[in-house]
Scaffold this motif. Structure first.
Motif, PDB file in Angstrom:
ATOM      1  N   ASN A 220       0.914  -1.330   0.181  1.00 51.55           N
ATOM      2  CA  ASN A 220       0.178   0.055  -0.042  1.00 51.55           C
ATOM      3  C   ASN A 220       0.885   1.373  -0.113  1.00 51.55           C
ATOM      4  OD1 ASN A 220       1.033   0.211   2.702  1.00 51.55           O
ATOM      5  ND2 ASN A 220      -0.963  -0.308   3.573  1.00 51.55           N
ATOM      6  N   GLY A 221       2.068   1.258  -0.359  1.00 54.58           N
ATOM      7  CA  GLY A 221       3.371   2.330  -0.209  1.00 54.58           C
ATOM      8  C   GLY A 221       2.562   3.443  -1.086  1.00 54.58           C
ATOM      9  N   ARG A 222       2.117   3.317  -2.331  1.00 54.23           N
ATOM     10  CA  ARG A 222       1.851   4.374  -3.448  1.00 54.23           C
ATOM     11  C   ARG A 222       0.824   5.217  -2.565  1.00 54.23           C
ATOM     12  NH1 ARG A 222      -1.038   5.261  -9.095  1.00 54.23           N
ATOM     13  NH2 ARG A 222      -0.086   7.359  -9.379  1.00 54.23           N
ATOM     14  N   ALA A 223      -0.346   4.471  -1.946  1.00 55.13           N
ATOM     15  CA  ALA A 223      -1.444   5.065  -1.490  1.00 55.13           C
ATOM     16  C   ALA A 223      -0.996   6.197  -0.201  1.00 55.13           C
ATOM     17  CB  ALA A 223      -2.601   4.332  -0.932  1.00 55.13           C
ATOM     18  N   ARG A 224       0.125   5.663   0.543  1.00 52.36           N
ATOM     19  CA  ARG A 224       0.509   6.365   1.546  1.00 52.36           C
ATOM     20  C   ARG A 224       1.297   7.754   1.138  1.00 52.36           C
ATOM     21  NH1 ARG A 224       1.093   4.093   6.435  1.00 52.36           N
ATOM     22  NH2 ARG A 224       0.413   1.916   6.891  1.00 52.36           N
ATOM     23  N   ARG A 225       2.212   7.603  -0.042  1.00 51.66           N
ATOM     24  CA  ARG A 225       3.058   8.322  -0.584  1.00 51.66           C
ATOM     25  C   ARG A 225       2.180   9.614  -1.306  1.00 51.66           C
ATOM     26  NH1 ARG A 225       5.995   3.947  -2.193  1.00 51.66           N
ATOM     27  NH2 ARG A 225       5.099   4.401  -4.286  1.00 51.66           N
ATOM     28  N   GLU A 226       1.253   9.077  -2.087  1.00 54.87           N
ATOM     29  CA  GLU A 226       0.697  10.271  -3.107  1.00 54.87           C
ATOM     30  C   GLU A 226      -0.901  10.783  -2.429  1.00 54.87           C
ATOM     31  OE1 GLU A 226       0.770   9.168  -7.285  1.00 54.87           O
ATOM     32  OE2 GLU A 226       2.591   7.934  -6.970  1.00 54.87           O
ATOM     33  N   LEU A 227      -1.457   9.824  -1.730  1.00 51.70           N
ATOM     34  CA  LEU A 227      -2.598  10.359  -1.347  1.00 51.70           C
ATOM     35  C   LEU A 227      -2.506  10.651   0.051  1.00 51.70           C
ATOM     36  CD1 LEU A 227      -5.014   7.271  -2.787  1.00 51.70           C
ATOM     37  CD2 LEU A 227      -4.544   9.615  -3.972  1.00 51.70           C
ATOM     38  N   GLY A 228      -1.588  10.668   0.631  1.00 55.90           N
ATOM     39  CA  GLY A 228      -1.239  11.049   2.016  1.00 55.90           C
ATOM     40  C   GLY A 228      -2.282  10.257   2.981  1.00 55.90           C
ATOM     41  N   TRP A 229      -2.442   8.933   2.708  1.00 55.62           N
ATOM     42  CA  TRP A 229      -3.641   7.916   3.347  1.00 55.62           C
ATOM     43  C   TRP A 229      -2.753   6.897   4.105  1.00 55.62           C
ATOM     44  CZ3 TRP A 229      -3.915   2.399   2.784  1.00 55.62           C
ATOM     45  CH2 TRP A 229      -5.163   2.084   3.550  1.00 55.62           C
ATOM     46  N   ASP A 230      -3.525   6.677   5.434  1.00 54.64           N
ATOM     47  CA  ASP A 230      -2.660   5.940   6.240  1.00 54.64           C
ATOM     48  C   ASP A 230      -3.868   4.918   6.962  1.00 54.64           C
ATOM     49  OD1 ASP A 230       0.216   5.880   6.343  1.00 54.64           O
ATOM     50  OD2 ASP A 230      -0.416   8.173   6.916  1.00 54.64           O
ATOM     51  N   PRO A 231      -3.912   3.692   6.998  1.00 57.63           N
ATOM     52  CA  PRO A 231      -5.091   2.977   7.499  1.00 57.63           C
ATOM     53  C   PRO A 231      -5.099   3.096   9.028  1.00 57.63           C
ATOM     54  CG  PRO A 231      -3.258   1.340   7.168  1.00 57.63           C
ATOM     55  CD  PRO A 231      -2.704   2.920   6.467  1.00 57.63           C
ATOM     56  N   GLU A 232      -6.374   3.606   9.439  1.00 58.62           N
ATOM     57  CA  GLU A 232      -6.437   3.738  11.035  1.00 58.62           C
ATOM     58  C   GLU A 232      -6.721   2.543  11.615  1.00 58.62           C
ATOM     59  OE1 GLU A 232      -9.306   6.686  11.427  1.00 58.62           O
ATOM     60  OE2 GLU A 232      -7.841   8.295  10.792  1.00 58.62           O
ATOM     61  N   TYR A 233      -7.371   1.429  10.914  1.00 50.74           N
ATOM     62  CA  TYR A 233      -7.734   0.166  11.662  1.00 50.74           C
ATOM     63  C   TYR A 233      -6.694  -0.929  11.099  1.00 50.74           C
ATOM     64  CZ  TYR A 233     -12.082   2.290  12.554  1.00 50.74           C
ATOM     65  OH  TYR A 233     -13.206   3.145  13.276  1.00 50.74           O
ATOM     66  N   SER A 234      -6.403  -2.054  12.097  1.00 49.21           N
ATOM     67  CA  SER A 234      -5.698  -3.112  11.609  1.00 49.21           C
ATOM     68  C   SER A 234      -6.614  -3.986  10.711  1.00 49.21           C
ATOM     69  CB  SER A 234      -4.811  -3.669  12.809  1.00 49.21           C
ATOM     70  OG  SER A 234      -5.930  -4.324  13.607  1.00 49.21           O
ATOM     71  N   ALA A 235      -6.176  -5.029  10.084  1.00 54.13           N
ATOM     72  CA  ALA A 235      -7.072  -5.972   9.454  1.00 54.13           C
ATOM     73  C   ALA A 235      -7.630  -6.849  10.539  1.00 54.13           C
ATOM     74  CB  ALA A 235      -6.274  -6.830   8.415  1.00 54.13           C
ATOM     75  N   MET A 236      -6.733  -7.032  11.623  1.00 55.23           N
ATOM     76  CA  MET A 236      -7.452  -8.018  12.698  1.00 55.23           C
ATOM     77  C   MET A 236      -8.653  -7.283  13.479  1.00 55.23           C
ATOM     78  SD  MET A 236      -7.114 -10.840  14.410  1.00 55.23           S
ATOM     79  CE  MET A 236      -5.772 -11.697  14.381  1.00 55.23           C
ATOM     80  N   ASP A 237      -8.549  -6.000  13.897  1.00 57.43           N
ATOM     81  CA  ASP A 237      -9.534  -5.286  14.381  1.00 57.43           C
ATOM     82  C   ASP A 237     -10.818  -5.241  13.615  1.00 57.43           C
ATOM     83  OD1 ASP A 237      -7.875  -4.789  16.511  1.00 57.43           O
ATOM     84  OD2 ASP A 237      -7.429  -2.708  16.087  1.00 57.43           O
ATOM     85  N   SER A 238     -10.421  -4.905  12.018  1.00 60.03           N
ATOM     86  CA  SER A 238     -11.637  -4.869  11.354  1.00 60.03           C
ATOM     87  C   SER A 238     -12.330  -6.456  10.998  1.00 60.03           C
ATOM     88  CB  SER A 238     -11.015  -4.720   9.683  1.00 60.03           C
ATOM     89  OG  SER A 238     -10.415  -3.357   9.978  1.00 60.03           O
ATOM     90  N   ALA A 239     -11.696  -7.423  11.166  1.00 64.13           N
ATOM     91  CA  ALA A 239     -12.190  -8.783  11.192  1.00 64.13           C
ATOM     92  C   ALA A 239     -12.831  -9.038  12.615  1.00 64.13           C
ATOM     93  CB  ALA A 239     -11.059  -9.769  10.883  1.00 64.13           C
ATOM     94  N   ARG A 240     -12.396  -8.495  13.563  1.00 60.78           N
ATOM     95  CA  ARG A 240     -13.115  -8.687  14.825  1.00 60.78           C
ATOM     96  C   ARG A 240     -14.344  -7.750  14.662  1.00 60.78           C
ATOM     97  NH1 ARG A 240      -7.932  -8.264  17.897  1.00 60.78           N
ATOM     98  NH2 ARG A 240      -7.351 -10.498  18.449  1.00 60.78           N
TER      99      ARG A 240
END
Length: 548
Positions: free
Chosen positions: A304-324
């Motif tokens: 997901n590196g390009r989204a971080r660099r060019e969109l200024g996006w960072d996930p706030e939830y982990s995959a584990m938290d989302s699944a829970r």
């Protein structure tokens, strides 16, 4: 900035509306969907709305006209509309998902919109059996045995051609991983597991171990709020090209088992899992087909590196938290105020007494104090109506599913949700009045409705043109019968210690339901017996039949 969201009532669309509504740079939002949500509920209340069918039962000319008119004046369009079901109708899925994307893109160009953001997917990528994380340059030829993946790859080709023809328009493609979140819990159960699956048992206990395909390398996921933030960031930054959207962590088999609090899993041969899923799907026990397994085992892990660099996006939830959160939401039957995201169970109805209370004891006592009411006879009467309501709710939901490729789908789908919501009201009324139900009769009615689906209507291998006419007539008769029940209860409400106004309102609603079915019947009968017209012709250009 004005943003139009196509497919605004689904999982991602609902989350996108919520984030757009909290973004100061966004001045207005237009929601476009075939079926309307509850426009008084958040986040739908802050938008303008248009009901447009992009491809399921509309001609190319009709869709182009309606979309171009709606999109004129928008600064960006987010295209999210995508059909997951029915798996068995490949023509419908391809038409909506691939041709629908082409129609939206053409309308964007015709309306002069400078920016198009499209929902692609990890499913568009070609197979990869490594543990390496791939960037957006990985080929997008899809997984051939997965209809979802094949259509996502075809959608990418549509966008390639559009970019070549319209270099003046910025085109952004987001390729999310699996999208989890509590509001989508009931929708995910319906689309992939089936409504009969007792997922609510997740509240009570855990499996001693989790069987998983032996070839599963890991699962990537993203929370619906995080993916919505990525869509809004795409609109604000206006970057072209593709972006992988996923949480940083990968859910390996042990992690998936830890979601069940023990971390124990058993690898099962891929072929055995695939055969079981194929059998379950062909027997209608499981909604998802084996293609979904093939895709899950073969798509690459994403970087997901390009989204971080060019969109200024960072996930706030982990995959584990989302699944829970998703698992808890499935156990609780969570949803939202749109038809795609409707909760598993309707809200518990409230019975109003003449004292404007909702206590069952007062209602029952009031009824018992009035000897002029034969409660045994009333109980038999309401139980018969409940039996009919059980079959009616099943029938109207099946009608909506069967006629998804017709202009009457939206009206039938909205009607099905309304009728399904009334069913527990009758059940609740019987219980609050202390009357006896007849569960065996209700069960037989449920079975009888399903056996009735086997009738041929003169056509064994495909839908008969007569089917919609006949089904509309049966449902119209059922609604008229229900109207009589509400009128009967209104007339006896005072003697029962109940507020008559609630039954008057339900009677008015039944009148409206009859009018909707009259309109559906009018559409069907004008075509069913004509050689020069088709009931199920999506290219007919007929305007959608609405329930309002």
């Amino acid at each position: 900035m004005r943003v139009a969201v196509i497919g605004a009532t689904g999982n991602v669309g609902t989350a996108v509306l919520d984030v757009l509504g909290r973004t100061s740079d966004i001045t207005s939002v237009l929601g476009i969907s075939r079926r309307m949500p509850d426009t008084e509920a958040e986040p739908y209340s802050g938008c303008e709305w248009r009901s447009i069918d992009i491809a399921a039962a509309s001609s190319q000319d009709t869709a182009h006209r309606d979309l171009t008119e709606a999109l004129t004046g928008a600064d960006a369009v987010i295209h999210l509309a995508w059909l997951i079901q029915p798996n068995s109708d490949r023509g419908l899925l391809r038409r909506v998902n691939v041709d629908g994307t082409a129609r939206v893109a053409a309308a964007v160009a015709a309306a002069g919109v400078p920016h198009l953001v499209v929902a692609s997917s990890v499913g568009a990528y070609s197979p990869d059996d490594s543990m390496d994380k791939r960037d957006e340059a990985w080929p997008t030829e899809g997984i051939r045995s997965s209809h979802y993946s094949v259509d996502k790859a075809a959608q990418e080709r549509v966008l390639d051609d559009f970019c070549a023809d319209h270099p003046e328009i910025t085109v952004t493609r987001l390729r999310p991983a699996l999208i989890f979140g509590a509001p989508a819990a009931s929708e995910i159960q319906r689309y992939f597991l089936g409504t009969w699956m007792p997922v609510q048992l997740l509240r009570a206990g855990r499996l001693p171990f989790l069987p998983l395909p032996a070839g599963l390398r890991g699962v990537q996921a993203v929370h619906s709020t995080d993916v919505a933030r990525a869509y809004v960031a795409s609109v604000l930054r206006r970057r072209s090209g593709a972006f992988n959207i996923c949480a940083d962590d990968v859910l390996h088999p042990k992690d998936l088992a830890e979601l069940l609090d023990h971390g124990r899993h058993i690898p099962v041969p891929n072929g055995a899992v695939r055969a079981a899923l194929s059998m379950g799907h062909s027997s209608s026990l499981v909604a998802a087909d084996e293609g979904w397994l093939d895709m899950g085992l073969n798509v690459p892990l994403m970087d997901n590196g390009r989204a971080r660099r060019e969109l200024g996006w960072d996930p706030e939830y982990s995959a584990m938290d989302s699944a829970r959160e998703l698992l808890k939401g499935m156990a609780d039957g969570e949803g939202a105020a749109s038809l795609p995201l409707r909760p598993r169970d309707p809200e518990q109805p409230q019975l109003r007494t003449t004292d404007d209370t909702s206590t069952g004891h007062e209602a029952s006592d009031a009824g018992g104090e009035h000897s002029e009411v034969d409660m045994d006879l009333l109980g038999l009467y309401l139980s018969d109506h409940l039996t009919g309501a059980t079959a009616g709710a099943e029938r109207i939901e099946r009608m909506a599913a069967d006629f998804v490729d017709t202009p009457v789908f939206a009206a039938l789908s909205e009607l099905a949700a309304e009728i399904r919501g009334e069913h527990p009201y009758v059940r609740h009324l019987i219980g609050e009045l202390g009357l006896r139900r007849r569960p065996v009769a209700e069960a037989l009615s449920w079975v009888g409705e399903r056996v009735g689906r086997l009738k041929s209507n003169g056509s064994l291998l495909k839908r008969s043109p007569m089917t919609l006419v006949f089904e509309a007539e049966l449902m119209r008769s059922a609604v008229i019968g229900k109207l009589g029940m509400w009128q009967t209860l209104e007339g006896n409400a005072e003697a029962l210690g109940l507020d008559a106004e609630q039954f008057r309102g339900l009677a008015q609603k039944a009148e409206h339901q009859r009018e909707v079915l009259d309109t559906v019947h009018s559409y069907a009968r004008s075509r069913a017996f004509r050689r020069d017209r088709a009931v199920y012709d999506q290219a007919s250009g007929v305007s959608p039949v609405r329930g309002d």
